[in-house]
Motif scaffolding. Structure first.
Motif, short mmCIF file in Angstrom:
data_model
loop_
_atom_site.label_atom_id
_atom_site.label_comp_id
_atom_site.label_asym_id
_atom_site.label_seq_id
_atom_site.Cartn_x
_atom_site.Cartn_y
_atom_site.Cartn_z
N ILE A 143 0.87 -1.17 0.00
CA ILE A 143 0.00 0.00 0.00
C ILE A 143 0.91 1.22 0.00
N ILE A 144 0.71 2.14 -0.94
CA ILE A 144 1.50 3.36 -0.95
C ILE A 144 0.57 4.57 -1.02
N LYS A 145 1.05 5.68 -0.46
CA LYS A 145 0.31 6.93 -0.51
C LYS A 145 1.22 7.99 -1.10
N TYR A 146 0.72 8.65 -2.14
CA TYR A 146 1.45 9.72 -2.77
C TYR A 146 1.16 11.05 -2.07
N LYS A 147 2.14 11.96 -2.12
CA LYS A 147 1.92 13.28 -1.55
C LYS A 147 0.93 14.08 -2.39
N ASN A 148 1.06 13.93 -3.70
CA ASN A 148 0.14 14.57 -4.63
C ASN A 148 -0.13 13.60 -5.77
N ILE A 149 -1.34 13.61 -6.26
CA ILE A 149 -1.72 12.68 -7.30
C ILE A 149 -1.66 13.38 -8.65
N SER A 150 -0.83 12.84 -9.54
CA SER A 150 -0.82 13.25 -10.93
C SER A 150 -0.22 12.11 -11.73
N GLN A 205 -16.75 13.26 -0.38
CA GLN A 205 -15.64 13.58 -1.27
C GLN A 205 -14.63 14.49 -0.57
N LEU A 206 -15.14 15.49 0.15
CA LEU A 206 -14.26 16.39 0.89
C LEU A 206 -13.51 15.66 1.99
N ALA A 207 -14.21 14.73 2.66
CA ALA A 207 -13.56 13.96 3.72
C ALA A 207 -12.46 13.07 3.16
N LEU A 208 -12.73 12.44 2.00
CA LEU A 208 -11.70 11.63 1.36
C LEU A 208 -10.48 12.46 1.03
N ASP A 209 -10.71 13.64 0.51
CA ASP A 209 -9.61 14.51 0.13
C ASP A 209 -8.83 14.98 1.35
N LYS A 210 -9.53 15.30 2.45
CA LYS A 210 -8.87 15.78 3.66
C LYS A 210 -7.99 14.70 4.27
N VAL A 211 -8.50 13.49 4.36
CA VAL A 211 -7.71 12.38 4.91
C VAL A 211 -6.62 11.95 3.94
N GLY A 212 -6.89 12.12 2.63
CA GLY A 212 -5.90 11.75 1.62
C GLY A 212 -6.06 10.36 1.08
N GLN A 265 11.64 7.88 -2.93
CA GLN A 265 11.04 8.71 -3.97
C GLN A 265 10.34 9.90 -3.34
N GLU A 266 10.63 11.08 -3.83
CA GLU A 266 10.10 12.31 -3.26
C GLU A 266 8.58 12.34 -3.27
N GLU A 267 7.98 11.68 -4.25
CA GLU A 267 6.52 11.75 -4.40
C GLU A 267 5.76 10.86 -3.43
N VAL A 268 6.45 9.96 -2.72
CA VAL A 268 5.80 8.96 -1.87
C VAL A 268 5.73 9.45 -0.43
N GLU A 269 4.53 9.47 0.17
CA GLU A 269 4.36 9.86 1.57
C GLU A 269 4.61 8.68 2.49
N TYR A 270 4.01 7.53 2.19
CA TYR A 270 4.34 6.32 2.94
C TYR A 270 4.17 5.11 2.04
N ALA A 271 4.86 4.05 2.40
CA ALA A 271 4.74 2.76 1.73
C ALA A 271 4.83 1.70 2.81
N GLU A 272 4.01 0.68 2.71
CA GLU A 272 3.96 -0.34 3.76
C GLU A 272 3.41 -1.64 3.20
N PRO A 273 3.64 -2.75 3.90
CA PRO A 273 3.08 -4.01 3.42
C PRO A 273 1.55 -4.01 3.50
N ARG A 274 0.97 -4.90 2.74
CA ARG A 274 -0.45 -5.19 2.97
C ARG A 274 -0.48 -6.25 4.06
N TYR A 275 -0.86 -5.82 5.24
CA TYR A 275 -0.86 -6.72 6.39
C TYR A 275 -2.04 -7.69 6.31
N ILE A 276 -1.80 -8.90 6.76
CA ILE A 276 -2.88 -9.89 6.92
C ILE A 276 -3.24 -9.91 8.39
#
Length: 951
Positions: free
Chosen positions: A46-53, A93-100, A125-136
Motif C-alpha cells: 500500500i503506498i500513498k502519494y503526496k500529490n496525485i498526478s 468527497q471532501l472527507a476523502l480529500d482531507k484524509v488523503g 522517492q520524493e513523491e511517496v508519503e508512505y509505503a507499507e506491506p499489505r498486512y494480513i
C-alpha cells in the motif's frame, strides 16, 4: 543490517513542540516486532502519494524500474476508484480529500529484493508519503469448548438484555457492517436479517453505479484465493471452516422471535456481510480496510471488526480517520494475546476497543488488555450461528465485539440522530464497574470503563462525553523529558456528545518519581463536535526518574452533570539527544553509541544526510584483551546487544550559538561483567556553516579510574552503514586520510565516512560481512573475542565488497594501543561525514581535521607530585614497565638492586625528563629469577618499587 535480528517498534501518538521532531526525515522501514511472513501479503504494498498526478506516479514507477533493484509494478490501482468518488455526496468527497485516501494505491510488484528493501526504495522517492506491506490480520476466536452445554445465552442476561428490550425492543433495521470471513447467507436464523442492496439486483450490471457489479447481498473483497481469486458479489462461505464471520454475524443480529435458533440483542438489525478473507484461508483478513471504506461510503454507522494483528498501518489509521469523520463507529476486538497491548485496528485512535470477560465478569485468560481498551463484554463460550443451519460455541474478543455492535444498533435505533462515536461513548459511560472483583485486581483500568450494560445505556443516556485527541509537550531539555525537568502539557479535547461548561480537567499519575505541579485546569465552554486546546499542565520529573520509563497519566473530567476519566502514556527521561544543526542529523547518546541509543536502530535519528538515514549501528568498544572489552555492539546471541556502559549524566547542550552546537554525556563501564573501570565523556560538535556543515565530530575522553594501569588499550566503533540497498554496499579505507568510506554500487546515492582525527596511536580498520564464508560475522554472532580481534588487528583489509558487486558491509574503526596510567586519560575523536561523492567526503574530512587541530578539546590533569607505579606485569618474565609522574622537568635515574641490597645495574637514566606522565620500560632477561628492588631518584627524592622476576 543484521537480517536475522528481531525489531522493536514503538509507535508515538503524540506531537511535540520541540526540535526533537525530525520532520521531513525519512527513517528506514523495518517490519514491526511480531510481524512475520504469515502476517503480510507477498509482493503487495500500500503506498500513498503526496500529490496525485499521472506524471508523479509514472515518475515513481520509472525510477524504481530503471534502478538496479528493477522493481516492476504489475498492478497499480487506487484504493478508492475515481468513478466511486464521483457517486459520493460532496461531504464524503471532501472527507476523502482531507484524509488523503484518494492518494492511496494498492500495488503488486515483481522484484528479487526483500519487501523491506522494496519499501525503502519507494520511500526514497520524493513523491511517496508512505509505503507499507499489505498486512494480513487474523480472526480472534479460541477453539470450541467441547464440554460446554449448548443452548444457553447467558451473555445476553449478563448485559441486561431483557430490561433493555423493555426500553427499546429492536434495532428497527439499523445496519451493522460485519467485516469478516463471510457468512452463510441462507442460514435459517440469519437470512431475514441480511442487508439487501435493492439498487443493484443480480443482473450483471452495476445498476447503482458504485463500481461494484451486483453487490446485492454484500460483497466479497478477496474471492476464492488472495493470490488467484478476484473480488465478487458472493460473500457466502463455501465451507464450515470459514464460520468465524458466521458466528460473529449471529451474535450481532440473529433473527429474534422466529421460533427457531437463538436471539440477538439487536433482534432485527440488518447485516451487511463484507467478506475480507479468502475461501482458502479460514482465519486471514486481507482487505479489512477496503471493507471498512465500503461500509462508510454506503452510509453504515456501525462497523464490526472481530479481527486484528500486530502490524500498524498508516493506511489503516487513514481509513479509521475517514470513518470517524463521517460519523461511523468502528468496533474492534482487542485481541487474544493474553498480554498488555492491543491488536490493530483496535489500537488505532478513534476505534472502540473491546476486551473479553467471562459470565462472572472476570477477564478471560486469553483476552488482551491495556489502557487503550474502551469497554468489556462477555465473550466466553458464546452460543451462535454456524454454517448450514447449525449452532455452536466460540470464545474470544471476536465474540465480545459483535455483542457491543449489537448493543450499538439498539442505541442507534433509539437515538438515530446521534453519530457513531457518540453512540460508542454512551455504551462506554453506561458500563458496570467490574474492578471491585478480585479476579480483575491485576487489570484495573485496563478493561475499559467497565462491562457492557445495554439497559443502562438505553435508560439513562449520558448527555456529555469528552475525549482527548492529542497531547502537546514542551520541556527544557530539547524534548528528552529529562529527570529534573519541568514539562508542560497541553491537551486537545473534543466533545463527542453534548455541550459542556466549566469543565474541570485534572491530571494525575501514580508514578512516585513524577509530580504534577499544575494539576487542574478549567475549560469554560466546549460545544458538541468542537475541539479545543487546554493547557498548560506542569509536571516535574524527579532526577531519579527511571531512564526511558513509560509514565501512565490519568485525565479526570468533571462538570455539574458529568464525570469521566481516561489514560495516556508518555515515555520520559530519554537517554539520547537528537542533533540536527547542519546538513547532518544524528543522535548523541548516554552510552557511547552514535545515532541510536538502543540496538536495532531504535531511539534516535541514526545518521541522516540528503533526508535519508544511512546508519544502522555505530557502537563503542574499549578493550585490552579478548576477555576485557567493554562495549555495546551486537551480541553473540542473535537479536541482542552487549550493554556494558552505564549512564552517569544524560546528554546536555554545552554550547549552542550561530556557529556550533556542543553537547556532552558521561558514562562508565560498570555494567560489564569484567569492567575496565573507565569513565567516558562523550561529546558531539556540530558546526553550522560551510565547509564544516557535512560532518559531526564525535569525541571520547576516556579516564582510567582504576588503581592499576590499562595497557594495550584499543578504542573504536563498530559501524554498520546501509546505503540504498544494504546488500550492495562497498567500504574502502584511505590510509593517507585515516578514513573509511562507504558507498552504494548504485549511482546517485550519498557517501558516508568515519575519519580518525587524533594522531597519537595507530589506526585500526577491520571490514566484515556476514555474507562471506569464513568471515568473522558469518554465523551472525559477534563474540567479545571477535570484537577485540576486529579492534586490534591493524589495517586488516583496505576494501570489501567491490569485487563481489557489493555486500552488506560493516567494519570496526579505531585506534591503539594506549598505555593509560591510573587516573590518567586519553582522547579519541572521529568525524562522521556525509557527502555526495568521494571528493565531497575528502573535502569534509580535511575540514574536520583542521577544525579538530584548532580546538583545545582535551587537557591532561596536572601532575602535583613525584609518583612511581608498581611495575607491570608483576611478576614479570623479563620485559616490564613503570609509570612515572613528574611535577616539573628534571633528572631521573633508576637503579636495580637484588634482595641483599647489592646494586645490579642502572636500568634507566636521563639528565632531563619533561614534566608530566611517562612510561619507561626495561628488559631483565639477563637476570636470575628472584626478588629485586628498583630505586627511582628524581632530583633529591627517592622511591623504591619491589618487583618479582620469574623464569
Amino acid at each position: 543490517m543484521r537480517i536475522s535480528s528481531s525489531l522493536l517498534m514503538c509507535f508515538w501518538l503524540f506531537s511535540v513542540f520541540t526540535t526533537l521532531a525530525n520532520d521531513g526525515l525519512k527513517k528506514k522501514f523495518k517490519l514491526p516486532a511480531g510481524v512475520t511472513a504469515k502476517d503480510i501479503v507477498p509482493n503487495s504494498l500500500i503506498i500513498k502519494y503526496k500529490n496525485i498526478s499521472t506524471a508523479a506516479t509514472r515518475s515513481v514507477q520509472n525510477n524504481i524500474a530503471s534502478g538496479k533493484q528493477k522493481i516492476q509494478f504489475l498492478k497499480h490501482e487506487p484504493v478508492v476508484k475515481l468513478n466511486r468518488i464521483y457517486e459520493l455526496p460532496i461531504q464524503k468527497q471532501l472527507a476523502l480529500d482531507k484524509v488523503g485516501l484518494n492518494k492511496v494505491y494498492e500495488i503488486e510488484y515483481r522484484s528479487s529484493q526483500s519487501i523491506e528493501n522494496v519499501i525503502n526504495t519507494l520511500l526514497e522517492q520524493e513523491e511517496v508519503e508512505y509505503a507499507e506491506p499489505r498486512y494480513i490480520y487474523h480472526t480472534s476466536s479460541e477453539p470450541n469448548d467441547p464440554f460446554f452445554q449448548q443452548g444457553t445465552q447467558n451473555h445476553l442476561l449478563r448485559v441486561n438484555a431483557v430490561e433493555a428490550w423493555n426500553i427499546q425492543n429492536a434495532a428497527n433495521g439499523q445496519i451493522i457492517a460485519v467485516v469478516d470471513s463471510g457468512a452463510d447467507l441462507e442460514h435459517e436464523d440469519l437470512a431475514a436479517n441480511i442487508y439487501l442492496n435493492n439498487n443493484d439486483p443480480v443482473n450483471g450490471i452495476d445498476d447503482d453505479g458504485d463500481g461494484y457489479i451486483d453487490n446485492y447481498r454484500g460483497w466479497d473483497f478477496v474471492g476464492a484465493s488472495f493470490t488467484n481469486g478476484r473480488p465478487d458479489n458472493n460473500p457466502d462461505i463455501p465451507s464450515d471452516s470459514l464460520d468465524h464471520g458466521m458466528h460473529v454475524a449471529g451474535i450481532a443480529s440473529a433473527v429474534a422471535n422466529n421460533g427457531i435458533g437463538i436471539a440477538s440483542l439487536a433482534k432485527d438489525a440488518k447485516l451487511m456481510i463484507l467478506k475480507a478473507g479468502s475461501d482458502d484461508n479460514a482465519t486471514a483478513i486481507y482487505r479489512g480496510y477496503e471493507a471498512i471504506l465500503y461500509a462508510v461510503n454506503k452510509g453504515v454507522k456501525i462497523i464490526n471488526c472481530s479481527w486484528g494483528g500486530p502490524g500498524f498501518s498508516a493506511y489503516g489509521q487513514d481509513v479509521i480517520n475517514f470513518a470517524v469523520s463521517n460519523g461511523c463507529l468502528v468496533i474492534a476486538a482487542a485481541g487474544n494475546s493474553a498480554k498488555e497491548g492491543l491488536d490493530y485496528p483496535a489500537a488505532y485512535n478513534g476505534v472502540l476497543a473491546v476486551a473479553n470477560v467471562n459470565n462472572s465478569d472476570i477477564k478471560s485468560s486469553s483476552s488482551s488488555y491495556g489502557f487503550d481498551v474502551d469497554i468489556a463484554a462477555p465473550g466466553q463460550n458464546i452460543w451462535s450461528t454456524l454454517n448450514n443451519d447449525t449452532y455452536g460455541t466460540k470464545s474470544g474478543t471476536s465474540m465480545a465485539t459483535p455483542l457491543v455492535s449489537s448493543a450499538a444498533a439498539l442505541v442507534a435505533a433509539k437515538y438515530p440522530q446521534l453519530s457513531g462515536p457518540a453512540i460508542g461513548e454512551i455504551l462506554r459511560l453506561s458500563t458496570d464497574n467490574i474492578y471491585t472483583l478480585s479476579g480483575n485486581s491485576n487489570f484495573v483500568n485496563k478493561l475499559g470503563k467497565g462491562r457492557l450494560n445495554i439497559a443502562k445505556a438505553l435508560e439513562s443516556t449520558p448527555a456529555i462525553a469528552i475525549r482527548k485527541q492529542n497531547i502537546i509537550l514542551q520541556d527544557n531539555s530539547d524534548g528528552v523529558l529529562a529527570g529534573g525537568d519541568t514539562v508542560e502539557l497541553a491537551i486537545d479535547l473534543k466533545s463527542i456528545l453534548g455541550n459542556v461548561s466549566n469543565l474541570n480537567v485534572t491530571l494525575s499519575t501514580d508514578n512516585p518519581d513524577v509530580t504534577v505541579i499544575t494539576s487542574n485546569l478549567v475549560l469554560t465552554q466546549l460545544n458538541q463536535d468542537e475541539t479545543k486546546q487546554l493547557g498548560f499542565f506542569k509536571v516535574f520529573l524527579a532526577p531519579r526518574t527511571q531512564e526511558n520509563v513509560e509514565v501512565i497519566f490519568k485525565l479526570q473530567y468533571a462538570s455539574s452533570n458529568y464525570q469521566d476519566e481516561e489514560f495516556f502514556a508518555l515515555r520520559v527521561n530519554l537517554d539520547y539527544l537528537n542533533i540536527n544543526e547542519n546538513q547532518i542529523a544524528t543522535t548523541l547518546t548516554s552510552n557511547g553509541r552514535v545515532g541510536f541509543s538502543a540496538q536495532d536502530a531504535q531511539n534516535g535519528l541514526g545518521f541522516v544526510y540528503q533526508n535519508k538515514n544511512l546508519l544502522y549501528e555505530a557502537s563503542l568498544m574499549i578493550g585490552n584483551s579478548t576477555s576485557r572489552i567493554s562495549n555495546n555492539a551486537r551480541a553473540p546471541q542473535i537479536g541482542r546487544a552487549e550493554e556494558d556502559f552505564l549512564k552517569i549524566t544524560r546528554p546536555l547542550k554545552e554550547i549552542d550559538d550561530t556557529n556550533v552546537l556542543v553537547a556532552a554525556s558521561t558514562f562508565n563501564d560498570y555494567s560489564s561483567n569484567s569492567p575496565l573501570d573507565v569513565q567516558v565523556i562523550n561529546k558531539h560538535y556540530a558546526y553550522k556553516n560551510a565547509p564544516d556543515d557535512k560532518y559531526v565530530i564525535v569525541e571520547y575522553l576516556i579516564k582510567n579510574n582504576s588503581i592499576v594501569p590499562l595497557n594495550g588499550l584499543y578504542v573504536g566503533l563498530f559501524c554498520d552503514w546501509d546505503i540504498d540497498n544494504s546488500e550492495e554496499n562497498i567500504v574502502k579505507y584511505r590510509p593517507d586520510k585515516s578514513l573509511a568510506y562507504t558507498y552504494s554500487v548504485n549511482p546517485g546515492n550519498p557517501y558516508t565516512a568515519v575519519k580518525v582525527l587524533n594522531t597519537n596511536a595507530s589506526v585500526q580498520f577491520y571490514p566484515m560481512s556476514y555474507q562471506l564464508v569464513g568471515d568473522i560475522l558469518e554465523d551472525d554472532s559477534f563474540t567479545r573475542a571477535e570484537k577485540f580481534t576486529s579492534l586490534s588487528s591493524g589495517i586488516f583489509k583496505t576494501e570489501l565488497g567491490e569485487s563481489l558487486g557489493g555486500l552488506d558491509v560493516m567494519y570496526t574503526m579505531g585506534v591503539g594501543p594506549y598505555n593509560v596510567a591510573s587516573k590518567d586519560s586519553i582522547q579519541v575523536a572521529f568525524a562522521f561525514i556525509g557527502g555526495d561523492n568521494l571528493n565531497d567526503i575528502i573535502l569534509s574530512a580535511d575540514a574536520a581535521q583542521e577544525k579538530f587541530e584548532g580546538l583545545q578539546l582535551f587537557e591532561s590533569e596536572p601532575v602535583l607530585k613525584f609518583e612511581v607505579s608498581q611495575n607491570y606485569p608483576n611478576p614479570t618474565k623479563g620485559n616490564t614497565f613503570f609509570d612515572v609522574a613528574l611535577p616539573e622537568a628534571g633528572s631521573l635515574f633508576v637503579d636495580l638492586y637484588d634482595i641483599t641490597g647489592k646494586k645490579i645495574k642502572q636500568i634507566y637514566g636521563t639528565a632531563l625528563m619533561g614534566s608530566g606522565k611517562h612510561t619507561i620500560s626495561t628488559t631483565l632477561n639477563d637476570l636470575s629469577a628472584g626478588i629485586y628492588f628498583a630505586e627511582f631518584q628524581y632530583r633529591q627524592t627517592k622511591q623504591v618499587v619491589k618487583l618479582i622476576l620469574t623464569n
